[in-house]
Design a protein around this motif. Structure first.
Motif, PDB file in Angstrom:
ATOM      1  N   SER A   9      -3.761   3.192  -1.820  1.00  0.00           N
ATOM      2  CA  SER A   9      -4.168   2.604  -0.537  1.00  0.00           C
ATOM      3  C   SER A   9      -3.459   3.303   0.622  1.00  0.00           C
ATOM      4  O   SER A   9      -4.069   3.599   1.652  1.00  0.00           O
ATOM      5  CB  SER A   9      -3.852   1.108  -0.510  1.00  0.00           C
ATOM      6  OG  SER A   9      -4.621   0.421  -1.449  1.00  0.00           O
ATOM      7  N   ARG A  12      -4.995   6.707   1.160  1.00  0.00           N
ATOM      8  CA  ARG A  12      -6.288   6.606   1.868  1.00  0.00           C
ATOM      9  C   ARG A  12      -6.067   6.396   3.363  1.00  0.00           C
ATOM     10  O   ARG A  12      -6.751   6.992   4.197  1.00  0.00           O
ATOM     11  CB  ARG A  12      -7.140   5.467   1.290  1.00  0.00           C
ATOM     12  CG  ARG A  12      -7.900   5.835   0.034  1.00  0.00           C
ATOM     13  CD  ARG A  12      -8.935   4.792  -0.345  1.00  0.00           C
ATOM     14  NE  ARG A  12      -8.397   3.468  -0.575  1.00  0.00           N
ATOM     15  CZ  ARG A  12      -7.825   3.064  -1.710  1.00  0.00           C
ATOM     16  NH1 ARG A  12      -7.736   3.881  -2.732  1.00  0.00           N
ATOM     17  NH2 ARG A  12      -7.360   1.842  -1.827  1.00  0.00           N
ATOM     18  N   PHE A  13      -5.109   5.550   3.700  1.00  0.00           N
ATOM     19  CA  PHE A  13      -4.797   5.282   5.102  1.00  0.00           C
ATOM     20  C   PHE A  13      -4.298   6.558   5.786  1.00  0.00           C
ATOM     21  O   PHE A  13      -4.744   6.911   6.881  1.00  0.00           O
ATOM     22  CB  PHE A  13      -3.756   4.167   5.219  1.00  0.00           C
ATOM     23  CG  PHE A  13      -3.403   3.829   6.635  1.00  0.00           C
ATOM     24  CD1 PHE A  13      -4.220   3.002   7.385  1.00  0.00           C
ATOM     25  CD2 PHE A  13      -2.259   4.351   7.231  1.00  0.00           C
ATOM     26  CE1 PHE A  13      -3.907   2.694   8.706  1.00  0.00           C
ATOM     27  CE2 PHE A  13      -1.935   4.054   8.541  1.00  0.00           C
ATOM     28  CZ  PHE A  13      -2.760   3.224   9.276  1.00  0.00           C
ATOM     29  N   LEU A 132      -3.953  -4.534   9.513  1.00  0.00           N
ATOM     30  CA  LEU A 132      -3.959  -3.289   8.743  1.00  0.00           C
ATOM     31  C   LEU A 132      -3.591  -3.540   7.288  1.00  0.00           C
ATOM     32  O   LEU A 132      -4.178  -2.942   6.384  1.00  0.00           O
ATOM     33  CB  LEU A 132      -2.999  -2.264   9.360  1.00  0.00           C
ATOM     34  CG  LEU A 132      -3.426  -1.668  10.690  1.00  0.00           C
ATOM     35  CD1 LEU A 132      -2.337  -0.739  11.233  1.00  0.00           C
ATOM     36  CD2 LEU A 132      -4.746  -0.934  10.579  1.00  0.00           C
ATOM     37  N   ASN A 135      -6.777  -5.137   5.821  1.00  0.00           N
ATOM     38  CA  ASN A 135      -7.944  -4.257   5.860  1.00  0.00           C
ATOM     39  C   ASN A 135      -7.797  -3.025   4.963  1.00  0.00           C
ATOM     40  O   ASN A 135      -8.780  -2.541   4.421  1.00  0.00           O
ATOM     41  CB  ASN A 135      -8.200  -3.822   7.301  1.00  0.00           C
ATOM     42  CG  ASN A 135      -9.652  -3.588   7.598  1.00  0.00           C
ATOM     43  OD1 ASN A 135     -10.511  -4.331   7.148  1.00  0.00           O
ATOM     44  ND2 ASN A 135      -9.927  -2.558   8.362  1.00  0.00           N
ATOM     45  N   TRP A 136      -6.578  -2.513   4.830  1.00  0.00           N
ATOM     46  CA  TRP A 136      -6.349  -1.312   4.043  1.00  0.00           C
ATOM     47  C   TRP A 136      -5.758  -1.611   2.669  1.00  0.00           C
ATOM     48  O   TRP A 136      -5.438  -0.693   1.912  1.00  0.00           O
ATOM     49  CB  TRP A 136      -5.448  -0.342   4.808  1.00  0.00           C
ATOM     50  CG  TRP A 136      -6.190   0.322   5.911  1.00  0.00           C
ATOM     51  CD1 TRP A 136      -6.309  -0.124   7.201  1.00  0.00           C
ATOM     52  CD2 TRP A 136      -6.950   1.516   5.834  1.00  0.00           C
ATOM     53  NE1 TRP A 136      -7.095   0.732   7.922  1.00  0.00           N
ATOM     54  CE2 TRP A 136      -7.500   1.759   7.113  1.00  0.00           C
ATOM     55  CE3 TRP A 136      -7.225   2.420   4.816  1.00  0.00           C
ATOM     56  CZ2 TRP A 136      -8.299   2.854   7.384  1.00  0.00           C
ATOM     57  CZ3 TRP A 136      -8.011   3.519   5.095  1.00  0.00           C
ATOM     58  CH2 TRP A 136      -8.541   3.723   6.364  1.00  0.00           C
TER      59      TRP A 136
END
Length: 187
Positions: A9, A12-13, A132, A135-136
């Motif tokens: 994760s 990806r962020f 964040l 969401n992430w």
């Protein structure tokens, strides 16, 4: 959440941030030095101070991921953008909000405006961190947050909220600007 999932994760962020803001560190530094060299607004001057002095005030901040950009927030413009998002040496995300607060202005309106700015900047970084994280799919404990301002009264407000708060006085900010301009060769 397993460590592998957390790292995926986070990766990806970071990749999304690099897509949103692909500038090289040298280009970002030149931009902030340009702000010091030429007359820009006071908020941007404070942001330049933070960026150019990050190692002194927030030494775990290692790599700038975003400046004044919004990571994909699912079109949630009400959350705004974060002034700075850094990756730390511990592989956490550090969100930094800045706020230039003019302490010289007097009167009821000026006092009300300062009170609102103080409240808003603390709340904004907290809301953004929570959003964040959700969401992430990055655990909230992988985020750190700070507020950097020209108002020393925010130090106690930030610590009550679990947010690191740093400040530079307005006089020191402008003395730093003059010295930095001189070091860059500006008259």
């Amino acid at each position: 959440m397993e460590s592998f999932e957390v790292q995926a994760s986070l990766d990806r962020f970071i990749h999304a941030c690099q897509t949103i803001q692909p500038e090289r560190p040298e280009d970002v530094r030149r931009f902030f030095e340009g702000v010091v060299g030429f007359p820009y607004d006071k908020e941007l001057l404070l942001q330049s101070f933070v960026y150019l002095n990050i190692a002194q005030y927030l030494p775990t901040c290692d790599r700038l991921l975003l400046f004044e950009k919004s990571p994909d927030l699912g079109n949630r413009t009400d959350l705004g953008k974060c002034d700075f998002v850094y990756l730390t040496t511990q592989q956490t995300l550090f969100l930094i909000e800045t706020k230039y607060i003019d302490l010289a202005a007097h009167g009821t309106t000026a006092q009300r405006r300062r009170t609102k700015k103080r409240k808003d900047v603390i709340e904004q970084v907290g809301r953004l961190k929570a959003f964040l994280s959700e969401n992430w799919n990055i655990p909230i404990d992988r985020f750190e947050s700070a507020v950097f301002t020209t108002d020393p009264s925010l130090v106690s407000r930030g610590s009550e909220s679990g947010i690191l708060t740093e400040f530079v006085s307005i006089d020191d900010l402008f003395a730093w600007k003059a010295q930095y301009r001189s070091n860059l060769g500006f008259s």
